[in-house]
Design a protein around this motif. Structure first.
Motif, PDB file in Angstrom:
ATOM      1  N   LYS A  27       0.835  -1.236   0.200  1.00  0.00           N
ATOM      2  CA  LYS A  27       0.162   0.007  -0.071  1.00  0.00           C
ATOM      3  C   LYS A  27       0.911   1.402   0.086  1.00  0.00           C
ATOM      4  O   LYS A  27       0.482   2.279   0.303  1.00  0.00           O
ATOM      5  CB  LYS A  27      -0.947  -0.032   1.320  1.00  0.00           C
ATOM      6  N   ASN A  29       2.997   2.075   1.863  1.00  0.00           N
ATOM      7  CA  ASN A  29       3.247   2.348   3.079  1.00  0.00           C
ATOM      8  C   ASN A  29       2.481   3.759   3.633  1.00  0.00           C
ATOM      9  O   ASN A  29       2.767   4.347   4.506  1.00  0.00           O
ATOM     10  CB  ASN A  29       4.823   2.858   3.575  1.00  0.00           C
ATOM     11  N   SER A  30       1.151   3.620   3.037  1.00  0.00           N
ATOM     12  CA  SER A  30       0.131   4.455   3.401  1.00  0.00           C
ATOM     13  C   SER A  30      -0.390   4.457   4.636  1.00  0.00           C
ATOM     14  O   SER A  30      -0.143   3.468   5.562  1.00  0.00           O
ATOM     15  CB  SER A  30      -1.142   4.630   2.381  1.00  0.00           C
ATOM     16  N   ASN A  62       8.547   2.666  -2.025  1.00  0.00           N
ATOM     17  CA  ASN A  62       8.128   3.842  -1.542  1.00  0.00           C
ATOM     18  C   ASN A  62       8.474   4.355  -0.053  1.00  0.00           C
ATOM     19  O   ASN A  62       8.348   3.499   0.675  1.00  0.00           O
ATOM     20  CB  ASN A  62       6.794   4.244  -1.877  1.00  0.00           C
ATOM     21  N   CYS A  64       6.585   6.747   1.680  1.00  0.00           N
ATOM     22  CA  CYS A  64       5.026   6.753   2.312  1.00  0.00           C
ATOM     23  C   CYS A  64       4.165   7.428   1.174  1.00  0.00           C
ATOM     24  O   CYS A  64       4.547   8.611   0.546  1.00  0.00           O
ATOM     25  CB  CYS A  64       4.994   7.416   3.615  1.00  0.00           C
ATOM     26  N   GLY A  65       3.164   6.803   0.873  1.00  0.00           N
ATOM     27  CA  GLY A  65       2.106   7.227   0.099  1.00  0.00           C
ATOM     28  C   GLY A  65       1.105   8.234   0.255  1.00  0.00           C
ATOM     29  O   GLY A  65       0.321   8.504  -0.413  1.00  0.00           O
ATOM     30  N   GLY A  66       1.217   8.611   1.925  1.00  0.00           N
ATOM     31  CA  GLY A  66       0.155   9.296   2.226  1.00  0.00           C
ATOM     32  C   GLY A  66      -1.165   9.031   3.079  1.00  0.00           C
ATOM     33  O   GLY A  66      -0.798   7.615   3.526  1.00  0.00           O
ATOM     34  N   PHE A  67      -1.752   9.508   3.112  1.00  0.00           N
ATOM     35  CA  PHE A  67      -3.033   9.066   4.103  1.00  0.00           C
ATOM     36  C   PHE A  67      -3.807   8.249   3.390  1.00  0.00           C
ATOM     37  O   PHE A  67      -4.048   8.209   2.032  1.00  0.00           O
ATOM     38  CB  PHE A  67      -4.050  10.433   4.168  1.00  0.00           C
ATOM     39  N   ASP A  68      -3.920   7.278   4.184  1.00  0.00           N
ATOM     40  CA  ASP A  68      -4.692   5.803   3.446  1.00  0.00           C
ATOM     41  C   ASP A  68      -6.093   6.130   2.971  1.00  0.00           C
ATOM     42  O   ASP A  68      -7.093   6.216   3.978  1.00  0.00           O
ATOM     43  CB  ASP A  68      -4.386   4.524   4.166  1.00  0.00           C
ATOM     44  N   SER A  70      -7.586   4.001   0.631  1.00  0.00           N
ATOM     45  CA  SER A  70      -8.100   2.925   0.053  1.00  0.00           C
ATOM     46  C   SER A  70      -9.461   2.063   0.471  1.00  0.00           C
ATOM     47  O   SER A  70     -10.015   1.549  -0.302  1.00  0.00           O
ATOM     48  CB  SER A  70      -6.792   1.694   0.220  1.00  0.00           C
ATOM     49  N   GLY A 113       2.761  11.476   3.711  1.00  0.00           N
ATOM     50  CA  GLY A 113       3.883  11.066   3.790  1.00  0.00           C
ATOM     51  C   GLY A 113       5.029  11.841   3.588  1.00  0.00           C
ATOM     52  O   GLY A 113       6.084  11.939   4.142  1.00  0.00           O
TER      53      GLY A 113
END
Length: 245
Positions: A27, A29-30, A62, A64-68, A70, A113
């Motif tokens: 994910k 690292n979200s 990555n 961190c891709g930010g606030f999850d 999904s 992130g």
């Protein structure tokens, strides 16, 4: 050396160094709620156990891709707002921590992130790293003052207003990061940073850091909350997600 693996976050302690690894590689690292809770607990523990250096990195491709987002279909404003407030409190704990904090960044550092990386004192990024903070596309006042304190108000304004994507070279030139460093050098750089800071008297690093930071924590929480409740939040997030598709 001791290691704790709790699914979404791996923690290794070596002497007075605490090493945290975000572990949601599938994910990007979200920042799902359990990961934010685990980070908050790890930072709180580090403040009590004699930690002098805390490093933060991401597992996989990555940082961190930010606030999850999904699981957005199953969320509501009643769940999203507390999650974002908890995220802001965790970021403040990291930013104002009384020890050296080092972000080891690769791949992407996007959204929250980016804010996670920006909250650290030292921000080492690989040459291929990219950065973006699109929160204001959803009207979210997350990390705004922290970004401005790092790079200046005018530069932060353009970066946040336009949701710019910048590379490592641009990030270094504009002071979003402190250096470009290949992953093979990270361990050495951590030791060098720790050795430099160890030349200070006990607690001097924490005092110096506190004196030079402007503590805007209460204002940041207040303004974030106001931005979250200004209009229904979930439709704003839906519109942002749709714009990426």
């Amino acid at each position: 050396m001791s290691t704790i693996e709790e699914g979404v976050l791996h923690l290794t302690r070596n002497g007075t160094h605490t090493h945290l690894t975000l572990n949601r590689p599938d994910k990007a690292n979200s920042l799902a709620a359990p990961l934010v809770v685990a980070l908050q607990a790890a930072i709180d523990t580090a403040k009590q156990d004699g930690t002098t250096v805390l490093t933060l990195r991401g597992n996989g491709r990555n940082f961190c891709g930010g606030f999850d987002l999904s699981n957005l279909d199953n969320e509501s404003d009643d769940t999203l707002i507390p999650r974002l407030m908890a995220l802001e409190r965790m970021l403040q704990s990291l930013y104002y921590a009384p020890f050296a904090t080092i972000a080891l960044i690769h791949g992407g550092a996007f959204g929250a992130g980016f804010d996670l990386a920006c909250a650290c004192d030292y921000r080492l990024a690989t040459a291929g790293t990219r950065f973006r903070m699109p929160g204001w596309r959803m009207g979210l006042a997350l990390g705004t003052r922290r970004t401005a304190q790092r790079v200046g108000a005018e530069r932060a304004f353009v970066f946040l207003r336009d949701a710019l994507v910048i590379n490592a070279e641009q990030a270094l030139a504009q002071q979003f990061i402190t250096e470009i460093a290949d992953e093979v050098t990270w361990s050495r750089r951590i030791d060098e940073i720790a050795a430099t800071n160890a030349k200070l008297p006990p607690k001097a690093y924490a005092q110096l850091k506190a004196m030079l930071q402007t503590n805007t924590g209460e204002a940041d929480l207040r303004d974030l909350h106001a931005s979250l409740v200004a209009t229904p939040l979930k439709p704003r997030m839906r519109a942002y997600v749709a714009s990426r598709e």
